[in-house]
Design a protein around this motif. Structure first.
Motif, PDB file in Angstrom:
ATOM      1  N   LEU A 224       0.833  -1.200   0.000  1.00 13.66           N
ATOM      2  CA  LEU A 224       0.000   0.000   0.000  1.00 13.66           C
ATOM      3  C   LEU A 224       0.871   1.255   0.000  1.00 13.66           C
ATOM      4  N   SER A 225       1.900   1.285   0.874  1.00 15.42           N
ATOM      5  CA  SER A 225       2.777   2.461   0.926  1.00 15.42           C
ATOM      6  C   SER A 225       3.506   2.642  -0.392  1.00 15.42           C
ATOM      7  N   GLN A 226       3.999   1.525  -0.948  1.00 14.88           N
ATOM      8  CA  GLN A 226       4.727   1.631  -2.218  1.00 14.88           C
ATOM      9  C   GLN A 226       3.830   2.165  -3.325  1.00 14.88           C
ATOM     10  N   ALA A 227       2.608   1.630  -3.405  1.00 11.20           N
ATOM     11  CA  ALA A 227       1.684   2.065  -4.449  1.00 11.20           C
ATOM     12  C   ALA A 227       1.329   3.535  -4.266  1.00 11.20           C
ATOM     13  N   LEU A 228       1.213   3.980  -3.002  1.00 14.76           N
ATOM     14  CA  LEU A 228       0.891   5.384  -2.728  1.00 14.76           C
ATOM     15  C   LEU A 228       2.021   6.300  -3.189  1.00 14.76           C
ATOM     16  N   LYS A 229       3.259   5.792  -3.049  1.00 13.13           N
ATOM     17  CA  LYS A 229       4.418   6.596  -3.432  1.00 13.13           C
ATOM     18  C   LYS A 229       4.601   6.605  -4.945  1.00 13.13           C
ATOM     19  N   GLY A 230       3.793   5.829  -5.650  1.00 17.77           N
ATOM     20  CA  GLY A 230       3.862   5.823  -7.110  1.00 17.77           C
ATOM     21  C   GLY A 230       4.860   4.830  -7.662  1.00 17.77           C
ATOM     22  N   ALA A 231       5.253   3.841  -6.829  1.00 15.46           N
ATOM     23  CA  ALA A 231       6.221   2.849  -7.277  1.00 15.46           C
ATOM     24  C   ALA A 231       5.629   1.903  -8.314  1.00 15.46           C
ATOM     25  N   MET A 232       4.331   1.818  -8.375  1.00 13.66           N
ATOM     26  CA  MET A 232       3.671   0.951  -9.361  1.00 13.66           C
ATOM     27  C   MET A 232       2.315   1.552  -9.698  1.00 13.66           C
ATOM     28  N   THR A 233       1.575   0.871 -10.546  1.00 11.69           N
ATOM     29  CA  THR A 233       0.299   1.435 -10.974  1.00 11.69           C
ATOM     30  C   THR A 233      -0.609   1.685  -9.780  1.00 11.69           C
ATOM     31  N   ARG A 234      -1.358   2.789  -9.866  1.00 15.12           N
ATOM     32  CA  ARG A 234      -2.260   3.190  -8.801  1.00 15.12           C
ATOM     33  C   ARG A 234      -3.359   2.162  -8.547  1.00 15.12           C
ATOM     34  N   TYR A 235      -3.611   1.341  -9.556  1.00 15.28           N
ATOM     35  CA  TYR A 235      -4.706   0.387  -9.402  1.00 15.28           C
ATOM     36  C   TYR A 235      -4.394  -0.651  -8.329  1.00 15.28           C
ATOM     37  N   VAL A 236      -3.095  -0.873  -8.086  1.00 18.48           N
ATOM     38  CA  VAL A 236      -2.714  -1.776  -6.997  1.00 18.48           C
ATOM     39  C   VAL A 236      -3.257  -1.215  -5.668  1.00 18.48           C
ATOM     40  N   PHE A 237      -3.090   0.099  -5.502  1.00 14.19           N
ATOM     41  CA  PHE A 237      -3.611   0.755  -4.307  1.00 14.19           C
ATOM     42  C   PHE A 237      -5.114   0.517  -4.159  1.00 14.19           C
ATOM     43  N   TRP A 238      -5.854   0.732  -5.252  1.00 14.37           N
ATOM     44  CA  TRP A 238      -7.313   0.576  -5.187  1.00 14.37           C
ATOM     45  C   TRP A 238      -7.710  -0.870  -4.931  1.00 14.37           C
ATOM     46  N   GLN A 239      -6.960  -1.777  -5.519  1.00 17.00           N
ATOM     47  CA  GLN A 239      -7.233  -3.191  -5.244  1.00 17.00           C
ATOM     48  C   GLN A 239      -7.068  -3.499  -3.757  1.00 17.00           C
ATOM     49  N   ILE A 240      -6.000  -2.943  -3.176  1.00 10.66           N
ATOM     50  CA  ILE A 240      -5.758  -3.211  -1.752  1.00 10.66           C
ATOM     51  C   ILE A 240      -6.875  -2.621  -0.901  1.00 10.66           C
ATOM     52  N   VAL A 241      -7.281  -1.380  -1.241  1.00 12.98           N
ATOM     53  CA  VAL A 241      -8.353  -0.726  -0.483  1.00 12.98           C
ATOM     54  C   VAL A 241      -9.613  -1.587  -0.499  1.00 12.98           C
ATOM     55  N   PHE A 242     -10.009  -2.026  -1.689  1.00 12.68           N
ATOM     56  CA  PHE A 242     -11.231  -2.809  -1.774  1.00 12.68           C
ATOM     57  C   PHE A 242     -11.064  -4.182  -1.137  1.00 12.68           C
ATOM     58  N   PHE A 243      -9.892  -4.767  -1.350  1.00 15.30           N
ATOM     59  CA  PHE A 243      -9.648  -6.089  -0.787  1.00 15.30           C
ATOM     60  C   PHE A 243      -9.718  -6.042   0.739  1.00 15.30           C
ATOM     61  N   SER A 244      -9.050  -5.038   1.344  1.00 13.21           N
ATOM     62  CA  SER A 244      -9.045  -5.007   2.810  1.00 13.21           C
ATOM     63  C   SER A 244     -10.425  -4.666   3.350  1.00 13.21           C
ATOM     64  N   ALA A 245     -11.175  -3.819   2.618  1.00 17.25           N
ATOM     65  CA  ALA A 245     -12.541  -3.522   3.048  1.00 17.25           C
ATOM     66  C   ALA A 245     -13.388  -4.788   3.053  1.00 17.25           C
ATOM     67  N   ILE A 246     -13.263  -5.560   1.965  1.00 24.24           N
ATOM     68  CA  ILE A 246     -14.054  -6.794   1.863  1.00 24.24           C
ATOM     69  C   ILE A 246     -13.639  -7.795   2.942  1.00 24.24           C
ATOM     70  N   ILE A 247     -12.324  -7.924   3.145  1.00 19.64           N
ATOM     71  CA  ILE A 247     -11.833  -8.867   4.152  1.00 19.64           C
ATOM     72  C   ILE A 247     -12.303  -8.459   5.554  1.00 19.64           C
ATOM     73  N   GLY A 248     -12.272  -7.129   5.829  1.00 13.84           N
ATOM     74  CA  GLY A 248     -12.731  -6.643   7.128  1.00 13.84           C
ATOM     75  C   GLY A 248     -14.178  -7.029   7.378  1.00 13.84           C
ATOM     76  N   ILE A 249     -15.019  -6.799   6.383  1.00 17.52           N
ATOM     77  CA  ILE A 249     -16.445  -7.125   6.533  1.00 17.52           C
ATOM     78  C   ILE A 249     -16.639  -8.639   6.607  1.00 17.52           C
ATOM     79  N   LEU A 250     -15.881  -9.366   5.772  1.00 14.81           N
ATOM     80  CA  LEU A 250     -15.989 -10.837   5.753  1.00 14.81           C
ATOM     81  C   LEU A 250     -15.597 -11.443   7.094  1.00 14.81           C
ATOM     82  N   SER A 251     -14.500 -10.907   7.683  1.00 15.70           N
ATOM     83  CA  SER A 251     -14.013 -11.484   8.937  1.00 15.70           C
ATOM     84  C   SER A 251     -15.108 -11.410  10.001  1.00 15.70           C
TER      85      SER A 251
END
Lengths: 274, 259, 267
Positions: A224-251
């Motif tokens: 997440l930090s790397q993606a925020l710093k622009g080390a890779m495509t921004r979509y990685v950041f969005w994937q993480i955001v949605f993934f962690s949101a889903i995992i939080g609700i799922l747990s």
């Protein structure tokens, strides 16, 4: 027409409607952002764009696609959160049991249990990291601490909520302490125990991701930090955001499901006529 | 000596004094002496604050009296409890909500280490006695209040006690259910021949059920009168309309002091 | 006899934890804790040293405390008010509203670490001043966190009324406004405090964590992290102690307020 009406009256219809409204709002704003900003994916990409990046088989980093990277890091983070969660559950339950068995322990521990709720443990993550010296240990430790006190306080509340008459029945059966706990106290506190588990499951995951962001290595937070710093495509950041949101609700939901399976008596409340 | 053999519960000059938080003495019971014969159905009747529940709890060894003597079949309440000489039923059924009806009845038997097979048999026999065989695998929250209370009675009887202690067991039920349970309880009593100590504030109920009514008055809790109920057995609903029944109710009511 | 026993009881429930706390502090000061955690007095400074640093850097610490507390209070207030309004909405229109409450409660399970950077992104245009836009972003994150617990609890408080009280109101031919003011609102007050007991500690944690992701470096949480990065462990510890104090003081204030508001209800 009649069928449609019946559909709108189901329990889940309104929840689904709300989700549709939120998705619609997101997309409207995404269009506005796309029209006005230079890098729309940094602010609010289209949901379809995020989905596309999930499906994409383009490698972005050493032969891995975006979703493969996210999943690999997520596995690392979640397994640590899981270990911390289990350690926290065991410690919390054992402490509640000791507090219930031996009054002085309750007197010593109770004020501190109250105090720990008011203390921002997550804010202490960096220092716990420094204290343990090992990022893996500190992740487990913080997830465990965050799990520990909701489990301990709720389980203790469960022990205390056992009807006085249930104790008296056990006394009249001349039951020993072991029997009182295994046959009355522990089964009676299970619903309270699960309340603690449901509160702490998303917290353990949050903790594990947060500790990741403190130091490099593998983990959702690092990515997440790397993606925020622009080390890779921004979509990685969005994937993480949605993934962690889903995992939080799922747990949270998984704990609810587990309770449903383990407590069959809570399912049925239909009173039958005499 | 021969007279003593038929005495199941002997209370002699029982007194109970509580200390309140601000260190004042409150006399809950004073000078209560009651003899209960084997197989007798005895009610403790009185308004709230008369100490009837306190007295029952003393018999059950849940409380220790501050003065007086008590013996249950020649033993102390503690010895009687350890030998499971009594079964107890509370105002609410107090069922273990995570256990099925049958497993609720098996609970005391598990604690007594009764073999598994015998546990099952005894539980099913008790369910038959209270007429709930078909509900063996239901959970308590699937049953009505009256059915739950019958499970409570079955559980109390499962330990095969000589004595059944009942603390206002039917006070939370509606009148129709209560009347049905009265009939059931009398039937069970006749079949099993237990000694029953029944606490209630309902005079009609006590007259209908009992052989003997101990009338307790409050402030301080004391025994005002013992009324023998000589209505014939088996009791029927029609008896409630007789002059004898009405007279006995009046006699009990007039026995209260300072209410 | 009973009275003496009672006094002994309440005395020990104060004495035992106090002794425990003092023993831990002494073990810390004497270096016993250091050998347990296998660390040195550099990473885990002595309590006296932490205390001295708080005194020496009082002005700078106060500045960061102000920044954090401002975010916490505004976010807490905004989130609680919005949550309460959502609960009223769900009460007025139960069919549509209940689905909304489910969605709001799902927000609660979203990790702050996922939410904070997103909100930071969205508030880039709020102001040209980095301090202002960071503060706005942090407040929004805290607001979202507090909304969930308030809306769920307030909805319960507005609807779990005493049996027959609604029928009684109807028999007076009371209109909806009167029912709200005389029945639903007073009934919901204890539930508001239940919600705040969750969201006060929650808002402190949320504020500190969202500071990590803020553009502008301010706040107690950010200072903990920054000082660790430059290996100023004693200063970081000073901020941790301060953060704990913020949490404890806010919670104590909440309990005091509850005591005043619910004094007559406790029987």
């Amino acid at each position: 027409m009649n069928k449609l009406k019946r559909l709108t009256e189901t329990k889940y219809f309104m929840t689904v409607l709300w989700i549709v409204i939120i998705i619609a709002l997101w997309e409207i704003f995404a269009f506005i952002v796309a029209a006005t900003k230079r890098t729309p994916e940094n602010i609010l990409p289209h949901l379809t764009g995020i989905m596309e990046s999930v499906m994409s088989d383009r490698t972005i980093n050493g032969g891995q696609t975006a979703i493969q990277m996210v999943m690999e890091n997520a596995a690392a983070t979640l397994s640590r959160a899981g270990i911390g969660y289990v350690v926290g559950i065991v410690c919390g339950f054992v402490l509640a049991l000791l507090m219930s068995l031996w009054k002085p322990i309750e007197k010593i521990a109770f004020p501190y249990l109250m105090l720990i709720q008011m203390i921002p443990i997550l804010g202490m993550a960096p220092i716990i990291n420094a204290l343990t010296g090992d990022i893996a240990v500190s992740r487990v430790a913080i997830a465990a601490i965050l799990t520990f006190y909701p489990v301990a306080t709720n389980t203790l509340a469960g022990f205390k909520a056992v009807q006085r008459e249930k104790h008296e029945l056990m006394y009249s059966y001349a039951a020993n302490k072991f029997q009182i706990y295994t046959k009355t106290m522990i089964p009676a506190c299970i619903p309270y125990f699960f309340t603690g588990l449901k509160i702490s499951a998303p917290m353990a995951i949050t903790a594990s991701i947060l500790v990741d962001t403190l130091q490099g290595g593998i983990g959702l937070g690092c990515l997440l930090s790397q993606a925020l710093k622009g080390a890779m495509t921004r979509y990685v950041f969005w994937q993480i955001v949605f993934f962690s949101a889903i995992i939080g609700i799922l747990s949270f939901s998984v704990m609810g499901l587990l309770e449903y399976i383990l407590c069959p008596y809570k399912r049925t409340s239909k009173k039958e006529k005499e | 000596m021969s007279a003593n053999t038929s005495t199941e519960i002997m209370l002699k000059d029982i007194g109970m004094v509580y200390k309140t938080n601000d260190n004042r003495d409150v006399t809950a019971l004073t000078g209560v002496s009651i003899d209960i014969q084997k197989g007798e159905f005895v009610s403790l009747v009185g308004p709230s604050g008369c100490g009837k529940t306190t007295l029952l709890r003393i018999i059950a060894d849940l409380l220790t009296p501050t003065s007086g003597e008590i013996s249950i079949a020649g033993e102390t309440p503690r010895q009687a409890r350890l030998k499971r000489r009594y079964g107890i039923v509370f105002q609410s059924a107090v069922l273990y909500e995570w256990r099925t009806v049958k497993k609720n009845i098996m609970m005391p038997l598990e604690i007594m280490h009764v073999p598994v097979k015998e546990r099952e048999e005894r539980a099913m026999k008790m369910l038959e006695l209270v007429g709930l065989s078909e509900f063996a695998n239901h959970y308590p929250n699937q049953l009505s209040g009256g059915m739950q209370q019958r499970v409570g009675i079955a559980r109390a009887l499962a330990v095969q006690p000589e004595i059944l202690l009942m603390d206002e067991p039917f006070s939370a039920l509606d009148e129709f259910t209560r009347e049905k349970l009265h009939a059931d309880l009398l039937k069970i009593w006749r079949k099993t021949n237990k000694t029953i100590v029944f606490v209630t504030h309902n005079i009609q109920e006590s007259v209908f059920l009992s052989d003997k009514i101990c009338v307790l008055s409050p402030h301080p809790g004391r025994l005002s009168a013992v009324v023998d109920i000589d209505l014939p057995r088996p009791r029927t609903m029609e008896m409630k309309n007789t002059v004898e029944f009405t007279n006995l109710v009046a006699k009990v009511r007039n026995s209260f002091e300072g209410v | 006899m009973t009275k003496r026993k009672l006094n002994f009881d309440s005395a020990t429930s104060l004495l035992y934890p106090l002794i425990f706390g003092i023993v831990i502090l002494m073990m810390w000061q004497c270096g016993v804790l250091h050998s347990i955690f296998r660390t040195d007095e550099y990473i885990l400074p002595y309590p006296t040293r932490i205390f001295r640093i708080i005194i020496e850097n009082f002005d700078k610490i106060l500045e960061n405390v102000n920044s954090s507390v401002f975010v916490i209070i505004i976010g807490l207030a905004a989130g609680s008010v919005l949550g309460y309004i959502a609960a009223i909405g769900a009460t007025v229109s139960p069919k549509f509203g209940k689905g909304g409450l489910t969605v709001i409660s799902a927000f609660n399970a979203i990790p702050i670490v996922a939410m904070a950077p997103v909100i930071m992104n969205w508030t880039k245009d709020v102001s040209s001043d980095a301090e202002v836009r960071s503060t706005v972003a942090k407040i929004i994150v805290v607001t979202l966190m507090c909304m969930a617990s308030m809306s769920i609890n307030a909805h319960r408080g507005l609807n779990e009324l005493k049996p027959f009280s609604l029928d009684l109101m109807k028999s007076y031919a009371a209109d909806n406004k009167t029912v709200f003011l005389k029945l639903r609102f007073p009934n919901s007050i204890p539930y508001i405090f239940t919600a705040l007991k969750v969201s006060v500690p929650g808002s402190v944690i949320t504020a500190l964590v969202s500071e990590y992701f803020a553009e502008y470096r301010a706040g107690v949480g950010r200072q903990i992290r920054e000082n660790i990065l430059i290996a100023q462990y004693s200063t970081a510890w000073a901020y941790i102690v301060v953060a704990c104090l913020i949490g404890i003081i806010l919670f104590a204030l909440l309990l005091a307020a509850e005591g005043i508001f619910l004094k007559r209800r406790k029987s």
